[in-house]
Design a protein around this motif. Sequence first.
Motif, PDB file in Angstrom:
ATOM      1  N   SER A 236      62.471  13.137 -20.731  1.00  0.00           N
ATOM      2  CA  SER A 236      63.868  12.946 -21.150  1.00  0.00           C
ATOM      3  C   SER A 236      64.213  11.464 -21.207  1.00  0.00           C
ATOM      4  CB  SER A 236      64.808  13.671 -20.184  1.00  0.00           C
ATOM      5  OG  SER A 236      64.839  13.049 -18.910  1.00  0.00           O
ATOM      6  N   VAL A 237      63.709  10.676 -20.253  1.00  0.00           N
ATOM      7  CA  VAL A 237      63.964   9.235 -20.255  1.00  0.00           C
ATOM      8  C   VAL A 237      63.329   8.585 -21.485  1.00  0.00           C
ATOM      9  CG1 VAL A 237      63.539   7.065 -19.028  1.00  0.00           C
ATOM     10  CG2 VAL A 237      64.176   9.122 -17.750  1.00  0.00           C
ATOM     11  N   VAL A 238      62.095   9.000 -21.803  1.00  0.00           N
ATOM     12  CA  VAL A 238      61.401   8.445 -22.971  1.00  0.00           C
ATOM     13  C   VAL A 238      62.170   8.768 -24.251  1.00  0.00           C
ATOM     14  CG1 VAL A 238      59.301   8.598 -24.369  1.00  0.00           C
ATOM     15  CG2 VAL A 238      59.138   8.457 -21.871  1.00  0.00           C
ATOM     16  N   VAL A 239      62.627  10.022 -24.377  1.00  0.00           N
ATOM     17  CA  VAL A 239      63.380  10.416 -25.578  1.00  0.00           C
ATOM     18  C   VAL A 239      64.679   9.628 -25.681  1.00  0.00           C
ATOM     19  CG1 VAL A 239      64.617  12.324 -26.675  1.00  0.00           C
ATOM     20  CG2 VAL A 239      62.343  12.708 -25.696  1.00  0.00           C
ATOM     21  N   PHE A 240      65.391   9.449 -24.558  1.00  0.00           N
ATOM     22  CA  PHE A 240      66.623   8.653 -24.572  1.00  0.00           C
ATOM     23  C   PHE A 240      66.350   7.210 -25.009  1.00  0.00           C
ATOM     24  CE2 PHE A 240      68.809  11.726 -21.589  1.00  0.00           C
ATOM     25  CZ  PHE A 240      69.870  11.990 -22.447  1.00  0.00           C
ATOM     26  N   MET A 241      65.274   6.638 -24.499  1.00  0.00           N
ATOM     27  CA  MET A 241      64.955   5.253 -24.837  1.00  0.00           C
ATOM     28  C   MET A 241      64.617   5.113 -26.316  1.00  0.00           C
ATOM     29  SD  MET A 241      62.738   4.046 -21.507  1.00  0.00           S
ATOM     30  CE  MET A 241      62.369   2.484 -22.283  1.00  0.00           C
ATOM     31  N   LEU A 242      63.785   6.034 -26.828  1.00  0.00           N
ATOM     32  CA  LEU A 242      63.406   5.976 -28.239  1.00  0.00           C
ATOM     33  C   LEU A 242      64.618   6.183 -29.139  1.00  0.00           C
ATOM     34  CD1 LEU A 242      60.025   7.954 -28.183  1.00  0.00           C
ATOM     35  CD2 LEU A 242      60.342   5.484 -28.418  1.00  0.00           C
ATOM     36  N   THR A 243      65.475   7.124 -28.741  1.00  0.00           N
ATOM     37  CA  THR A 243      66.673   7.382 -29.549  1.00  0.00           C
ATOM     38  C   THR A 243      67.616   6.177 -29.533  1.00  0.00           C
ATOM     39  OG1 THR A 243      66.497   9.736 -29.003  1.00  0.00           O
ATOM     40  CG2 THR A 243      68.571   8.986 -29.923  1.00  0.00           C
ATOM     41  N   THR A 244      67.738   5.546 -28.377  1.00  0.00           N
ATOM     42  CA  THR A 244      68.586   4.355 -28.277  1.00  0.00           C
ATOM     43  C   THR A 244      68.041   3.218 -29.143  1.00  0.00           C
ATOM     44  OG1 THR A 244      69.233   4.975 -26.034  1.00  0.00           O
ATOM     45  CG2 THR A 244      69.589   2.679 -26.681  1.00  0.00           C
ATOM     46  N   LEU A 245      66.719   3.007 -29.093  1.00  0.00           N
ATOM     47  CA  LEU A 245      66.110   1.968 -29.927  1.00  0.00           C
ATOM     48  C   LEU A 245      66.307   2.267 -31.410  1.00  0.00           C
ATOM     49  CD1 LEU A 245      62.765   1.359 -27.990  1.00  0.00           C
ATOM     50  CD2 LEU A 245      64.728  -0.185 -28.152  1.00  0.00           C
ATOM     51  N   TYR A 246      66.142   3.544 -31.776  1.00  0.00           N
ATOM     52  CA  TYR A 246      66.326   3.927 -33.172  1.00  0.00           C
ATOM     53  C   TYR A 246      67.794   3.720 -33.596  1.00  0.00           C
ATOM     54  CZ  TYR A 246      66.340   6.765 -37.417  1.00  0.00           C
ATOM     55  OH  TYR A 246      66.475   7.195 -38.720  1.00  0.00           O
ATOM     56  N   SER A 247      68.709   4.032 -32.685  1.00  0.00           N
ATOM     57  CA  SER A 247      70.137   3.829 -33.000  1.00  0.00           C
ATOM     58  C   SER A 247      70.431   2.349 -33.238  1.00  0.00           C
ATOM     59  CB  SER A 247      71.007   4.349 -31.848  1.00  0.00           C
ATOM     60  OG  SER A 247      70.776   5.715 -31.619  1.00  0.00           O
ATOM     61  N   GLY A 274      70.329  15.015 -28.073  1.00  0.00           N
ATOM     62  CA  GLY A 274      70.428  16.417 -27.656  1.00  0.00           C
ATOM     63  C   GLY A 274      69.165  16.883 -26.952  1.00  0.00           C
ATOM     64  N   VAL A 275      68.003  16.550 -27.533  1.00  0.00           N
ATOM     65  CA  VAL A 275      66.731  16.924 -26.905  1.00  0.00           C
ATOM     66  C   VAL A 275      66.591  16.234 -25.547  1.00  0.00           C
ATOM     67  CG1 VAL A 275      64.224  16.715 -27.094  1.00  0.00           C
ATOM     68  CG2 VAL A 275      65.568  17.449 -29.072  1.00  0.00           C
ATOM     69  N   LEU A 278      68.680  18.063 -23.019  1.00  0.00           N
ATOM     70  CA  LEU A 278      68.052  19.342 -22.661  1.00  0.00           C
ATOM     71  C   LEU A 278      66.898  19.134 -21.676  1.00  0.00           C
ATOM     72  CD1 LEU A 278      67.958  21.254 -26.082  1.00  0.00           C
ATOM     73  CD2 LEU A 278      69.265  21.878 -24.037  1.00  0.00           C
ATOM     74  N   LEU A 279      66.032  18.145 -21.966  1.00  0.00           N
ATOM     75  CA  LEU A 279      64.910  17.871 -21.072  1.00  0.00           C
ATOM     76  C   LEU A 279      65.398  17.420 -19.697  1.00  0.00           C
ATOM     77  CD1 LEU A 279      62.453  16.018 -23.495  1.00  0.00           C
ATOM     78  CD2 LEU A 279      62.213  18.328 -22.589  1.00  0.00           C
ATOM     79  N   LEU A 280      66.446  16.593 -19.672  1.00  0.00           N
ATOM     80  CA  LEU A 280      66.985  16.140 -18.398  1.00  0.00           C
ATOM     81  C   LEU A 280      67.565  17.305 -17.603  1.00  0.00           C
ATOM     82  CD1 LEU A 280      67.733  13.821 -16.498  1.00  0.00           C
ATOM     83  CD2 LEU A 280      69.875  13.560 -17.785  1.00  0.00           C
ATOM     84  N   GLY A 281      68.289  18.177 -18.293  1.00  0.00           N
ATOM     85  CA  GLY A 281      68.847  19.346 -17.620  1.00  0.00           C
ATOM     86  C   GLY A 281      67.763  20.258 -17.073  1.00  0.00           C
TER      87      GLY A 281
END
Length: 309
Positions: A236-247, A274-275, A278-281
Amino acid sequence: MTLDYSVVVPVYQGQATLGPLAQQLRQFFEAQGHSYEVIFVHDHGPDDSWRVIRELRQELGPDVVRAVRLARNFGQHNALLCGFRHARGRFFITLDEDLQHAPADIALLIQRQQDADFDVVYGCYEARRHSGPRNLASWLMRKLLRSSIPDLHPDYSPFRLLKANVARHCLEMRNSYTFLDGYLTWVTAHVGSVPVSHGPRAAGQSAYTARKLLRHSLNIFITFSDAPVRMLSYASVVVFMLTTLYSGYILVRKLVYNDLLPGFASLIIAIGFGVGLLLLGMGILGEYIHRINLKTTRRPNFVEAETLD
């Protein structure tokens, strides 16, 4: 009556090896002058091992050979726990039925235990005498378990010497999958090892195929380790980081070039966050479930090694 040593042997396909094993154990303990008993736990194997066990009991006497026949196949580690329940020695020794563990090497376990008063001593193999696929499967299994259960001793093996009080703590635990060495990591950290020989199997074939070893490893991995749950949290942390960089990239490109198709970038960003949520939850929920599992398994909150009142 308290004995020096109780030897617990889980039996599955030992018809051809139990006789020589019992004789070698008798020769060793009589030469060493230790009182002992052998507890054979018949794990509902396909051969005529139970008849052989009964014959050995008549030959060597009921004080030396004791036996339990399980109602069905419960697995090696459950059979060992059953043997612990019946053992009377100050120390328990576990070894396989197939003579790959030399009874004479018990002297090495005893000496190592006495060196530092270890709670558990493992016999570690200088060279394994299994088949190539079995050796590979065992190596992969050990790598997986060592990475996911850091407290597991690197030399853990089925050839063990344990203090009786440490072994009996394992009888109090309940789990969806029994792994004796995992239980021992919950009881004590005072564990040693000593190199021992590992001979070829004297007869028959091992019940542990590569497929069964893999299933065994996965069950242990899921039951005793929180690594799968942590992997969700890390993902979940990796997905958040990648999404933030993409944003950030999209924002810069919008301000500089203004050439993006409307709707696409915002959809990808929404899916990414969103993903991640979900992973964090799932990771947080998994942490709670893992901690509930630790309590229901009756993992001890503490174990007293020594008390000075």
